[in-house]
Write a protein that holds these residues in place. Structure first.
Motif, short mmCIF file in Angstrom:
data_model
loop_
_atom_site.label_atom_id
_atom_site.label_comp_id
_atom_site.label_asym_id
_atom_site.label_seq_id
_atom_site.Cartn_x
_atom_site.Cartn_y
_atom_site.Cartn_z
N GLN A 297 43.93 20.36 15.49
CA GLN A 297 43.96 19.77 14.14
C GLN A 297 44.51 18.35 14.18
N LYS A 298 45.51 18.12 15.01
CA LYS A 298 46.06 16.76 15.12
C LYS A 298 45.03 15.81 15.72
N ALA A 299 44.29 16.28 16.69
CA ALA A 299 43.26 15.43 17.32
C ALA A 299 42.15 15.10 16.34
N GLU A 300 41.84 16.02 15.42
CA GLU A 300 40.80 15.77 14.42
C GLU A 300 41.22 14.74 13.39
N ASN A 301 42.55 14.64 13.13
CA ASN A 301 43.09 13.69 12.13
C ASN A 301 42.52 13.93 10.73
N ARG A 302 42.28 15.17 10.39
CA ARG A 302 41.79 15.48 9.05
C ARG A 302 42.90 15.94 8.11
N LYS A 303 44.07 16.23 8.66
CA LYS A 303 45.21 16.68 7.86
C LYS A 303 46.48 16.08 8.45
N LEU A 304 47.51 15.98 7.60
CA LEU A 304 48.82 15.58 8.11
C LEU A 304 49.90 16.18 7.23
N CYS A 305 51.07 16.38 7.82
CA CYS A 305 52.24 16.88 7.10
C CYS A 305 53.00 15.68 6.54
N ALA A 306 52.98 15.53 5.22
CA ALA A 306 53.53 14.33 4.59
C ALA A 306 55.04 14.21 4.73
N CYS A 307 55.73 15.30 5.02
CA CYS A 307 57.19 15.22 5.07
C CYS A 307 57.70 14.49 6.30
N VAL A 308 56.95 14.55 7.41
CA VAL A 308 57.44 13.90 8.64
C VAL A 308 56.41 12.97 9.27
N SER A 309 55.13 13.27 9.14
CA SER A 309 54.11 12.46 9.80
C SER A 309 53.81 11.21 8.99
N ARG A 310 53.23 10.20 9.65
CA ARG A 310 52.98 8.93 8.99
C ARG A 310 51.87 8.19 9.73
N SER A 311 51.47 7.08 9.18
CA SER A 311 50.50 6.23 9.86
C SER A 311 51.24 5.16 10.66
N ALA A 312 50.65 4.78 11.78
CA ALA A 312 51.25 3.73 12.60
C ALA A 312 50.85 2.36 12.06
N GLY A 313 51.10 2.14 10.76
CA GLY A 313 50.74 0.89 10.09
C GLY A 313 49.45 1.04 9.31
N GLY A 314 48.96 -0.07 8.75
CA GLY A 314 47.68 -0.06 8.05
C GLY A 314 47.69 0.80 6.80
N THR A 315 46.55 1.42 6.52
CA THR A 315 46.37 2.23 5.31
C THR A 315 45.75 3.57 5.68
N VAL A 316 46.30 4.63 5.13
CA VAL A 316 45.72 5.95 5.28
C VAL A 316 45.27 6.41 3.89
N THR A 317 44.05 6.87 3.79
CA THR A 317 43.50 7.37 2.52
C THR A 317 43.54 8.89 2.56
N ILE A 318 44.13 9.47 1.51
CA ILE A 318 44.32 10.92 1.51
C ILE A 318 43.79 11.54 0.22
N ASP A 319 43.65 12.86 0.25
CA ASP A 319 43.33 13.66 -0.93
C ASP A 319 44.43 14.69 -1.04
N THR A 320 45.22 14.63 -2.11
CA THR A 320 46.36 15.53 -2.27
C THR A 320 45.97 16.88 -2.84
N ALA A 321 44.73 17.04 -3.30
CA ALA A 321 44.26 18.27 -3.92
C ALA A 321 44.97 18.54 -5.24
N TYR A 322 45.69 17.52 -5.77
CA TYR A 322 46.35 17.67 -7.06
C TYR A 322 45.42 17.18 -8.17
N ARG A 323 45.13 18.05 -9.14
CA ARG A 323 44.27 17.68 -10.27
C ARG A 323 45.14 17.33 -11.47
N GLY A 324 45.53 16.07 -11.57
CA GLY A 324 46.36 15.65 -12.69
C GLY A 324 45.58 15.61 -13.99
N LEU A 325 46.31 15.59 -15.11
CA LEU A 325 45.67 15.53 -16.41
C LEU A 325 45.05 14.16 -16.65
#
Length: 325
Positions: A297-325
């Protein structure tokens, strides 16, 4: 929640530099300490750049000696700020701490015990070594440090374990022979590991390859350990039309929550997986610092644990699966 905390007031009642970069803290709860077992930790509220955050530290005693907690904190200048705060404390300063938690429990029923520590990863294993010092089962502790001066607990552990302690000094002996360590564990023996994420990943990979029972490999993590230095990056969430800055000294989870992005979380150590988000794209490598996701899963880079993992700079685009009002 497994990691629900009960916060109490405490004071720092003693401080001691036990190596050039590791300081010992004696912490005394106001209304007496709770009981705990080897492998336990406490969580401490720290101040990082005027933010209140939480850090976890292993207890280094056995839980029976006196009315104090003791932790050891390595100063990490390019970390997320928790160690710098702890090192700024003086005797008699007041802090808030949680009750002890233990998700690194020492089993009493193994045929043998092999303990492996990398650097300050020795801290949860100190209490285990003490508890096992009079065991009639085979016990072995491999303690890897970069320089001899960083072996903060070497003399104490030698007193308890004698020849069962194997100190490996990197600038004298080279890196730990991970394959040899894994292969030395008997088929029903347990292996306890705490250290940098690279060491944990290497041992886990060899353990799985050897087809040993996964339940006999036990490990503790510390979120400051990564493959890249912590630096600022941006998080884009298209569905919420948000672009959030994550400073070098703040977790991605904390930055998102401050920006009003709702994410579930619990352990904040990269172990439970509640804060996992989907990665849509990234301009720089993802620094996976968790032990929840598999190597695939880590090699695929399709998911990450937001509490400890991060990007090595730049911008990471994510989908939180949160459907806000």
């Amino acid at each position: 929640m497994k990691f629900r905390d009960h916060w109490v007031n405490a004071s720092v009642t003693a401080l001691e530099n036990i190596s050039p970069s590791i300081k010992l803290f004696q912490i005394t709860p106001k209304n007496g300490r709770a009981s705990w077992t080897p492998g336990s930790n406490i969580r401490i509220r720290v101040r990082v750049e005027d933010r209140s955050e939480i850090r976890t530290y292993s207890l280094i005693d056995t839980g029976v000696e006196d009315e104090h907690y003791r932790i050891a904190v390595r100063l990490i200048e390019d970390g997320q700020g928790g160690s710098r705060y702890m090192w700024s404390l003086n005797e008699n300063d007041l802090i808030e701490i949680s009750q002890p938690h233990n998700h690194f429990e020492l089993s009493r029923y193994s045929t043998s015990y092999t303990l492996v520590a990398g650097g300050v990863g020795i801290t949860p294993l100190v209490s285990m070594a003490k508890a096992l010092s009079n065991s009639d089962k085979p016990v072995r502790l491999i303690y890897g440090v970069r320089t001899r001066s960083e072996a903060a607990f070497g003399d104490l552990l030698k007193t308890w374990l004698g020849e069962r302690l194997e100190l490996s000094v990197g600038d004298e002996d080279g890196p730990l022979d991970i394959a040899s360590i894994v292969n030395s564990v008997d088929k029903n023996g347990e292996l306890y590991v705490c250290g940098p994420i690279g060491m944990l990943e290497a041992i886990s990979k060899l353990w799985r390859k050897s087809e040993r029972p996964l339940g006999l490999l036990r490990y503790e993590t510390f979120a400051a350990s990564g493959h890249y230095p912590s630096q600022e990056f941006m998080v884009e969430i298209p569905r919420l039309n948000k672009l959030v800055r994550v400073p070098a000294h703040q977790s991605m989870l904390a930055a998102l929550q401050e920006a009003g992005v709702e994410l579930m979380s619990d352990c904040k150590r990269g172990e439970c997986g509640l804060c996992v988000v989907d990665v849509v794209s990234t301009t720089e490598p993802v620094d996976h610092r968790d032990v929840f996701l598999s190597a695939h899963q880590k090699a695929e880079n399709r998911k990450l644990c937001a509490c400890v993992s991060r990007s090595a700079g730049g911008t990471v685009t994510i989908d939180t699966a949160y459907r806000g009002l």
